[in-house]
Design a protein around this motif. Sequence first.
Motif, PDB file in Angstrom:
ATOM      1  N   MET A 184       0.745  -1.206   0.124  1.00 22.49           N
ATOM      2  CA  MET A 184       0.070  -0.076   0.013  1.00 22.49           C
ATOM      3  C   MET A 184       0.889   1.268  -0.079  1.00 22.49           C
ATOM      4  SD  MET A 184      -3.113   1.327   2.704  1.00 22.49           S
ATOM      5  CE  MET A 184      -4.087   0.012   2.031  1.00 22.49           C
ATOM      6  N   ASP A 185       2.087   1.251   0.873  1.00 22.94           N
ATOM      7  CA  ASP A 185       3.072   2.377   0.638  1.00 22.94           C
ATOM      8  C   ASP A 185       3.303   2.639  -0.721  1.00 22.94           C
ATOM      9  OD1 ASP A 185       2.435   2.648   3.486  1.00 22.94           O
ATOM     10  OD2 ASP A 185       4.235   1.828   4.283  1.00 22.94           O
ATOM     11  N   TYR A 186       3.607   1.625  -1.308  1.00 25.14           N
ATOM     12  CA  TYR A 186       4.208   1.678  -2.647  1.00 25.14           C
ATOM     13  C   TYR A 186       3.368   2.131  -3.504  1.00 25.14           C
ATOM     14  CZ  TYR A 186       6.697  -0.308  -6.790  1.00 25.14           C
ATOM     15  OH  TYR A 186       7.377  -0.631  -8.210  1.00 25.14           O
ATOM     16  N   ASP A 209     -11.635  -1.246  -4.410  1.00 21.33           N
ATOM     17  CA  ASP A 209     -11.636  -2.230  -3.080  1.00 21.33           C
ATOM     18  C   ASP A 209     -11.763  -3.631  -3.177  1.00 21.33           C
ATOM     19  OD1 ASP A 209     -11.545  -3.020  -0.368  1.00 21.33           O
ATOM     20  OD2 ASP A 209     -13.642  -2.754  -0.004  1.00 21.33           O
ATOM     21  N   PRO A 210     -10.585  -4.445  -3.414  1.00 19.33           N
ATOM     22  CA  PRO A 210      -9.240  -4.106  -2.790  1.00 19.33           C
ATOM     23  C   PRO A 210      -8.533  -3.171  -3.668  1.00 19.33           C
ATOM     24  CG  PRO A 210      -9.141  -6.290  -3.485  1.00 19.33           C
ATOM     25  CD  PRO A 210     -10.643  -5.776  -3.619  1.00 19.33           C
ATOM     26  N   LEU A 211      -7.725  -2.243  -3.155  1.00 22.01           N
ATOM     27  CA  LEU A 211      -6.769  -1.643  -3.915  1.00 22.01           C
ATOM     28  C   LEU A 211      -5.762  -2.323  -4.937  1.00 22.01           C
ATOM     29  CD1 LEU A 211      -5.471   1.155  -1.358  1.00 22.01           C
ATOM     30  CD2 LEU A 211      -6.898   1.471  -3.469  1.00 22.01           C
ATOM     31  N   PRO A 212      -5.664  -2.235  -6.133  1.00 26.84           N
ATOM     32  CA  PRO A 212      -4.837  -3.131  -7.060  1.00 26.84           C
ATOM     33  C   PRO A 212      -3.426  -2.643  -6.572  1.00 26.84           C
ATOM     34  CG  PRO A 212      -5.535  -0.885  -8.209  1.00 26.84           C
ATOM     35  CD  PRO A 212      -6.018  -0.818  -6.701  1.00 26.84           C
ATOM     36  N   SER A 213      -2.432  -3.677  -7.282  1.00 28.25           N
ATOM     37  CA  SER A 213      -1.156  -3.626  -7.026  1.00 28.25           C
ATOM     38  C   SER A 213      -0.508  -2.682  -7.949  1.00 28.25           C
ATOM     39  CB  SER A 213      -0.443  -4.924  -7.296  1.00 28.25           C
ATOM     40  OG  SER A 213      -0.551  -5.175  -8.761  1.00 28.25           O
ATOM     41  N   VAL A 214       0.679  -2.131  -7.693  1.00 29.46           N
ATOM     42  CA  VAL A 214       1.305  -0.989  -8.359  1.00 29.46           C
ATOM     43  C   VAL A 214       1.477  -1.627  -9.903  1.00 29.46           C
ATOM     44  CG1 VAL A 214       3.353   0.291  -8.907  1.00 29.46           C
ATOM     45  CG2 VAL A 214       2.266  -0.085  -6.357  1.00 29.46           C
ATOM     46  N   PRO A 215       2.219  -2.840 -10.091  1.00 27.20           N
ATOM     47  CA  PRO A 215       2.012  -3.296 -11.534  1.00 27.20           C
ATOM     48  C   PRO A 215       0.694  -3.100 -12.358  1.00 27.20           C
ATOM     49  CG  PRO A 215       3.297  -4.574 -10.052  1.00 27.20           C
ATOM     50  CD  PRO A 215       2.592  -3.789  -9.206  1.00 27.20           C
ATOM     51  N   LYS A 216      -0.274  -3.694 -11.571  1.00 28.70           N
ATOM     52  CA  LYS A 216      -1.605  -3.550 -12.111  1.00 28.70           C
ATOM     53  C   LYS A 216      -2.007  -1.992 -12.517  1.00 28.70           C
ATOM     54  CE  LYS A 216      -5.996  -4.809 -13.418  1.00 28.70           C
ATOM     55  NZ  LYS A 216      -5.879  -5.758 -14.821  1.00 28.70           N
ATOM     56  N   VAL A 217      -1.773  -1.123 -11.719  1.00 26.55           N
ATOM     57  CA  VAL A 217      -2.010   0.249 -11.741  1.00 26.55           C
ATOM     58  C   VAL A 217      -1.209   0.835 -12.937  1.00 26.55           C
ATOM     59  CG1 VAL A 217      -2.017   2.391 -10.911  1.00 26.55           C
ATOM     60  CG2 VAL A 217      -2.571   0.861  -9.528  1.00 26.55           C
TER      61      VAL A 217
END
Length: 222
Positions: A184-186, A209-217
Amino acid sequence: MGDTITAAAAIAPSAALPVTSPYFLHSSDQPNASLVTPPLDGNNFLTWHRAMTMALEAKNKISFIDGSLLRLAATSPDLPHWIRCNSMVRSWIVHSTIPTIAHNILWFDSARDAWLDLHTRFSQKNAPRIFEICRAISTLSQGMDSISAYYTTLKGHRDELSSYRSLPACTCGSVTELLAISEMDYLMDFLQGLNDSYAAVRSQILLMDPLPSVPKVYSLLL
């Protein structure tokens, strides 16, 4: 010394050894080769250590520095092989450091001793580097960079920071929660540094919700 040289000279060619043997040396393996660049200069120990470990694993010589293949007994028929490969690994380590550091480790008899000496001297300089990485992350913004360039820079900082902060072994499930917090911090770091032109999509991502991962974003933004 004379006995050692005689024993090394009597060693059978590496071609007689299976390629899976830690004593096998390829004809391209040269003692004056530098396995990684840039060389160790005292301030880049962590990245150097990781690169050297990968290189030695690729050459099947990691056992000469991790303690799993210590010097054999004088009666062992494999002792000449060990001496030869140990000297090769020592030479690789020496040639992968700057001259001032190389001179200090030149006199160690085993590759493992040289490796441990470097680890003792340089692995403790973590706090200043962690501070630099954290500051770089906190001030990083996309600016004129493309999404790809911005993501690559941030990921490099995060990966290096993670290498300094290995999580302890745990069976209670806490590590999973810590990893989720770290992810989440990432994500927040990544979204925070985006240009204002991404404000709308950033708001939509934060509502997921849930928040996606950084690679997904990252892939969504692309």
